[in-house]
Design an enzyme around this catalytic site. Structure first.
Site, short mmCIF file in Angstrom:
data_model
loop_
_atom_site.label_atom_id
_atom_site.label_comp_id
_atom_site.label_asym_id
_atom_site.label_seq_id
_atom_site.Cartn_x
_atom_site.Cartn_y
_atom_site.Cartn_z
CG HIS A 91 17.56 -64.69 -18.05
ND1 HIS A 91 17.36 -63.29 -17.37
CD2 HIS A 91 18.09 -64.35 -19.19
CE1 HIS A 91 17.68 -62.29 -18.23
NE2 HIS A 91 18.24 -63.08 -19.35
NE ARG B 127 13.55 -64.35 -17.73
CZ ARG B 127 12.62 -63.30 -18.28
NH1 ARG B 127 12.15 -62.64 -17.18
NH2 ARG B 127 12.48 -62.93 -19.51
CB SER C 211 18.05 -61.82 -26.60
OG SER C 211 18.47 -62.95 -26.76
CB CYS C 212 21.13 -60.74 -22.66
SG CYS C 212 19.72 -61.32 -21.80
NE ARG D 117 18.60 -53.24 -14.28
CZ ARG D 117 19.23 -52.39 -13.42
NH1 ARG D 117 18.74 -51.41 -12.98
NH2 ARG D 117 20.68 -52.67 -13.09
CB THR E 271 13.85 -58.97 -16.58
OG1 THR E 271 12.70 -59.44 -17.12
CG2 THR E 271 14.89 -59.97 -16.97
CG ASN E 272 12.52 -53.46 -14.38
OD1 ASN E 272 12.32 -53.63 -13.52
ND2 ASN E 272 13.38 -52.71 -15.14
#
Length: 400
Positions: free
Chosen positions: A237, A291, A209-210, A57, A240-241
């Site tokens: 957050h 998450r 990291s982001c 991504r 994510t994968n």
């Protein structure tokens, strides 16, 4: 004038307040304001070849951004994408993933598969699709690629010794990791600490990291103006994968539960990563993450105790000034809206979107809570590209 980024709004504002100093001569005003840019030779940029190691991504978004900024090819030139397979089927699949994205939409250009030559032709630029199963197991020079910056998007290796394997590959001169680096790998947040490293001596970098890229610009501003005694960072957050779509085994606690159905408490290394960018925060911060069931768009909540008395208005003015002036205008955007939600910031190029109306200051004047939105995919990818340009010394002249 050589290729440059110029803030027309800033020039206009300065003209309004300073035109009498130039006897209302717009020509004299512009010559003075832009004198440093006008003095530079037109051919000051030497293009840098780039190879992407991994094409997930973030890798695809970095590719989109480099291609979008390709122009005349004077800065970064994406020459190769390295994955574990380049069968015709895989090239076709990867091309389709570049063409359209469920979150970020259609690629604004053309992507053509050149299966005979194992390449993609993107907006007329040929990008070789190469194969390597391990870092360093590739010969870029055999494909006419030399002195390249390799951007490792896999995050599989993070230590200096492991990342240095990439440098054994012919044609690779520097390595940039799109994940937090370990041991003594420089973790860099562009706009904050990118000038602290010697490009002629260092050849391995991490773009952190982001989340780190989202919170460090704000922490940097607050530390330099109010001082930080202590604090906690909670990131809400997007999934994510790394998580499971449905319940299944995962080596980390809770991440095995369905990402699309649950809010998942998990850890984050953001507090430690912040210290690498802002050493004065050593031992002052804690951090955790939740998450949530959204594919992109995240929110960092910064609960800080500051050294100086302050107010909501004072803090917001501090961040507004940082967003409009100085070294962080590309990193910070100030949001005035009372209606901002996570989908509004998807596709935002800034690392930090500061939610001004949500700022909270306690009666003590020293306990503050700040809300910072960030596109954990695209905003971060833009930061990676900015850092890649800096490392490669292909940053255009700027006036803003």
């Amino acid at each position: 004038m050589p290729p440059s980024w110029i803030d027309i709004g800033r020039l206009s504002s300065e003209w309004i307040t300073e035109k009498e100093d130039y006897k209302n001569s717009a020509s004299d005003f512009l010559k003075d304001k832009l004198k440093d840019l006008l003095a530079v030779d037109h051919d000051y940029l030497k293009p840098k070849d780039v190879a992407l190691f991994g094409f997930g991504r973030v890798g695809r978004l970095i590719a989109r951004e480099i291609i979008a900024q390709a122009g005349k090819g004077q800065q970064l030139r994406l020459r190769a994408i390295i994955t574990r397979s380049n069968s015709d089927k895989d090239i076709i699949k990867r091309a389709e993933l570049l063409r359209v994205d469920s979150v970020h939409g259609f690629f604004p250009g053309t992507v053509i598969e050149d299966l005979e030559n194992k390449a993609l032709i993107v907006n007329g630029h040929t990008i070789k699709m190469l194969v390597a199963d391990k870092p360093g197991h590739i010969d870029l020079e055999a494909h006419g690629i030399k002195d390249a910056l390799l951007i490792d998007n896999t995050g599989i290796v993070r230590k200096r010794e492991e990342l240095s394997w990439h440098l054994n590959a012919k044609g690779v001169s520097k390595v940039l990791l799109t994940a937090p680096g370990k041991d003594d790998v420089p973790n860099i947040v562009h706009g904050v600490n990118h000038e602290e490293f010697d490009r002629d001596k260092e050849n391995i970098y991490s773009a952190a990291s982001c989340t780190t890229n989202a919170i460090v610009p704000i922490l940097h501003v607050i530390e330099n103006t109010l001082g930080i005694e202590s604090g906690h960072i909670e990131t809400i957050h997007a999934y994510t994968n790394d998580q499971n779509l449905l319940d299944n085994y995962h080596k980390k606690y809770r991440r095995g539960r369905s990402a699309a159905l649950n809010m998942v408490i998990t850890e984050t290394g953001a507090a430690k990563a912040c210290v690498k960018a802002i050493p004065s925060l050593e031992g002052k911060l804690t951090a955790n993450a939740v998450r949530v069931p959204t594919p992109n768009g995240s929110l960092a909540i910064l609960s800080l105790k500051v050294k100086k008395d302050t107010s909501k208005e004072a803090i917001n003015d501090i961040i507004k000034h940082a967003a409009l002036n100085g070294d962080l205008v590309e990193q910070i955007q100030y949001s005035y809206s009372n209606e901002t939600v996570s989908s509004d910031i998807v596709g935002n190029t800034c690392a930090s979107i500061f939610d001004g109306p949500s700022t909270i200051v306690s009666n003590t004047g020293k306990d503050i809570i700040l809300y910072v939105w960030y596109d954990n995919e695209y905003g971060y990818s833009c930061q990676v590209v900015r850092l890649a340009k800096h490392i490669s010394d292909v940053v255009r002249l700027k006036y803003y």
